[in-house]
Scaffold this motif. Structure first.
Motif, short mmCIF file in Angstrom:
data_model
loop_
_atom_site.label_atom_id
_atom_site.label_comp_id
_atom_site.label_asym_id
_atom_site.label_seq_id
_atom_site.Cartn_x
_atom_site.Cartn_y
_atom_site.Cartn_z
N CYS A 1 19.18 4.01 -8.10
CA CYS A 1 18.64 3.31 -6.92
C CYS A 1 19.69 3.21 -5.83
O CYS A 1 19.40 3.40 -4.64
N ASP A 2 20.94 2.94 -6.23
CA ASP A 2 22.03 2.88 -5.26
C ASP A 2 22.21 4.23 -4.56
O ASP A 2 22.41 4.29 -3.34
N ARG A 3 22.15 5.30 -5.33
CA ARG A 3 22.34 6.64 -4.75
C ARG A 3 21.21 6.98 -3.77
O ARG A 3 21.45 7.51 -2.67
N LEU A 4 19.98 6.67 -4.15
CA LEU A 4 18.84 6.96 -3.27
C LEU A 4 18.92 6.11 -2.00
O LEU A 4 18.61 6.60 -0.90
N ARG B 1 0.84 -1.20 0.00
CA ARG B 1 0.00 0.00 0.00
C ARG B 1 0.88 1.26 0.00
O ARG B 1 1.84 1.37 0.76
N GLY B 2 0.54 2.20 -0.87
CA GLY B 2 1.30 3.43 -0.96
C GLY B 2 2.48 3.35 -1.90
O GLY B 2 3.22 4.32 -2.07
N LYS B 3 2.70 2.18 -2.52
CA LYS B 3 3.84 1.99 -3.42
C LYS B 3 3.43 2.02 -4.89
O LYS B 3 4.21 1.68 -5.77
N GLY B 4 2.20 2.45 -5.18
CA GLY B 4 1.67 2.37 -6.53
C GLY B 4 2.42 3.19 -7.56
O GLY B 4 2.34 2.91 -8.75
N LYS B 5 3.12 4.23 -7.13
CA LYS B 5 3.86 5.06 -8.08
C LYS B 5 5.35 4.74 -8.10
O LYS B 5 6.11 5.37 -8.84
N SER B 6 5.77 3.78 -7.30
CA SER B 6 7.19 3.51 -7.14
C SER B 6 7.72 2.61 -8.26
O SER B 6 7.02 1.72 -8.75
N PHE C 1 7.37 -17.77 -8.52
CA PHE C 1 6.10 -17.07 -8.59
C PHE C 1 6.19 -15.63 -8.09
O PHE C 1 5.17 -14.96 -7.92
N SER C 2 7.38 -15.16 -7.84
CA SER C 2 7.54 -13.80 -7.33
C SER C 2 8.94 -13.30 -7.67
O SER C 2 9.77 -14.04 -8.18
N CYS C 3 9.17 -12.02 -7.37
CA CYS C 3 10.49 -11.41 -7.54
C CYS C 3 10.86 -10.66 -6.27
O CYS C 3 9.99 -10.07 -5.62
N THR C 4 12.13 -10.70 -5.92
CA THR C 4 12.65 -9.82 -4.88
C THR C 4 13.10 -8.55 -5.59
O THR C 4 13.84 -8.61 -6.57
N VAL C 5 12.60 -7.39 -5.11
CA VAL C 5 12.90 -6.14 -5.78
C VAL C 5 13.45 -5.14 -4.78
O VAL C 5 13.22 -5.25 -3.57
N ARG C 6 14.19 -4.15 -5.29
CA ARG C 6 14.77 -3.10 -4.47
C ARG C 6 14.23 -1.76 -4.94
O ARG C 6 14.37 -1.39 -6.10
N ALA C 7 13.59 -1.05 -4.03
CA ALA C 7 13.09 0.29 -4.30
C ALA C 7 13.92 1.28 -3.48
O ALA C 7 14.79 0.88 -2.70
N TRP C 8 13.62 2.56 -3.61
CA TRP C 8 14.41 3.57 -2.89
C TRP C 8 14.27 3.43 -1.38
O TRP C 8 15.18 3.78 -0.63
N VAL D 1 12.17 14.67 -1.50
CA VAL D 1 12.91 14.60 -2.76
C VAL D 1 13.18 13.14 -3.15
O VAL D 1 12.99 12.74 -4.30
N LEU D 2 13.61 12.34 -2.17
CA LEU D 2 13.87 10.92 -2.45
C LEU D 2 12.61 10.22 -2.94
O LEU D 2 12.65 9.41 -3.87
N LYS D 3 11.49 10.52 -2.30
CA LYS D 3 10.22 9.89 -2.69
C LYS D 3 9.85 10.27 -4.12
O LYS D 3 9.42 9.43 -4.91
N GLN D 4 10.02 11.55 -4.46
CA GLN D 4 9.70 12.00 -5.82
C GLN D 4 10.60 11.31 -6.84
O GLN D 4 10.13 10.87 -7.90
N LEU D 5 11.88 11.20 -6.54
CA LEU D 5 12.79 10.54 -7.47
C LEU D 5 12.53 9.04 -7.55
O LEU D 5 12.83 8.40 -8.56
N GLY D 6 11.97 8.49 -6.48
CA GLY D 6 11.63 7.07 -6.47
C GLY D 6 10.34 6.76 -7.21
O GLY D 6 9.91 5.60 -7.26
N GLU D 7 9.71 7.80 -7.79
CA GLU D 7 8.45 7.60 -8.52
C GLU D 7 8.50 8.09 -9.97
O GLU D 7 7.49 8.14 -10.64
N ILE D 8 9.69 8.48 -10.43
CA ILE D 8 9.79 8.96 -11.81
C ILE D 8 9.51 7.82 -12.78
O ILE D 8 9.76 6.66 -12.47
N LYS D 9 8.98 8.16 -13.94
CA LYS D 9 8.61 7.14 -14.93
C LYS D 9 9.47 7.28 -16.19
O LYS D 9 8.99 7.08 -17.31
#
Length: 297
Positions: free
Chosen positions: A248-251, A198-203, A213-220, A267-275
């Motif tokens: 991603c490493d920098r964030l 929840r709350g990660k829809g733009k990430s 059946f799944s992936c391990t992923v890294r977000a900011w 700022v980190l959140k905004q950069l973690g949602e760029i498309k």
């Protein structure tokens, strides 16, 4: 003393007779049965209620731990002493792997899902995290189906982790499809009905491990295990994926600094949602300012 406070047990005393037999004595000893009265104290209504409360505390200990860990992580209450949530959990609770606190968090979310669908009059829920772990591979509706089938297989009791795992494997085999994602691929997170996302829809995120059946992923803001249908690939070129991996490493390094002001986190959140697979000149300047301010580079 009431009749209800007593129970009778039958006990063989052959061993006691043999103890008294002298060496060389060929006398045959016939086992004898005697009735022994074992007295049990009846519990008062208040004591029965307290016993039930304490039993539920023990049964839900992993659940309460998962809920508490989620709040510690989401509110970053570790930041006064640690740069990362994972290191905090290792130092404070002795967790040996980075995944352990996340497994507990995910298990608590699954118990919430099961609780919503559980019949209040026939409430059979998991009592430890190992029983829940296999369910993480399924969607919420399938989790409920798997748990109900596991309870039935256990004879209307809390099933073992092995029973749950077997039932989950049966369901997964029924719906098996190839995992289309690759390591280093950049994807968007689709929360759908997963409360953990929840709350990660733009990430956006980077795939670091591909499972059946799944992936391990890294977000900011951390690492997640995400089912295939909760991801959507951006179909970036390989060089674009590499650039996003560097970003991603920098964030992540900045986030792990701890004690970030709200403006910096924003700022980190905004950069973690760029498309898009690049930063604008202004975004690059903002990120550079933060890295210099917090001594990260």
């Amino acid at each position: 003393m009431t009749q209800n406070s007593k129970r009778r047990q039958t006990k063989s005393v052959a061993q006691e007779s043999l103890k008294n037999q002298t060496p060389g004595d060929d006398q045959h000893i016939e086992p004898q049965n005697v009735t022994v009265e074992v007295v049990y104290d009846e519990l008062t209504i208040e004591e029965q209620q307290e016993r039930l409360r304490l039993e539920r505390v023990i049964e839900r200990s992993f659940y309460e731990a998962g809920k508490a860990l989620k709040e510690l992580r989401d509110r970053r209450l570790y930041r006064s002493t640690h740069k990362s949530f994972e290191q905090y959990c290792k130092d404070r609770f002795g967790y040996n792997t980075r995944r352990q606190p996340y497994l507990l968090i995910e298990a608590a979310a699954i118990v919430d899902n099961l609780s919503e669908k559980c019949d209040p009059l026939d409430r059979i829920l998991p009592t430890n995290e190992r029983q829940v772990r296999p369910l993480t591979k399924l969607d919420p509706e399938e989790q409920w189906e798997a748990w109900q089938r596991s309870v039935e297989a256990a004879g209307k009791k809390v099933p073992s982790a092995r029973i749950v795992k077997d039932i989950v494997e049966q369901i997964m085999e029924r719906t098996k499809v190839p995992n289309p994602y690759q390591i280093s691929e950049v994807c968007q997170i689709l929360p759908k009905d997963n409360p953990e996302l929840r709350g990660k829809g733009k990430s956006w995120c980077i795939v670091t491990e591909v499972n059946n059946f799944s992936c391990t992923v890294r977000a900011w803001d951390g690492e997640y295990v995400v089912k295939m249908d909760h991801l959507k690939s951006f179909d970036y070129l390989e060089e674009d994926c590499q650039q996003m991996g560097v970003l991603c490493d920098r964030l992540t390094r900045l986030r792990n600094q701890g004690n970030l002001e709200e403006a910096a986190l924003s700022v980190l959140k905004q950069l973690g949602e760029i498309k898009r697979p690049y930063l604008t000149p202004v975004e690059e300047k903002l990120l550079g300012v933060l890295e210099r301010e917090y001594g990260v580079g």
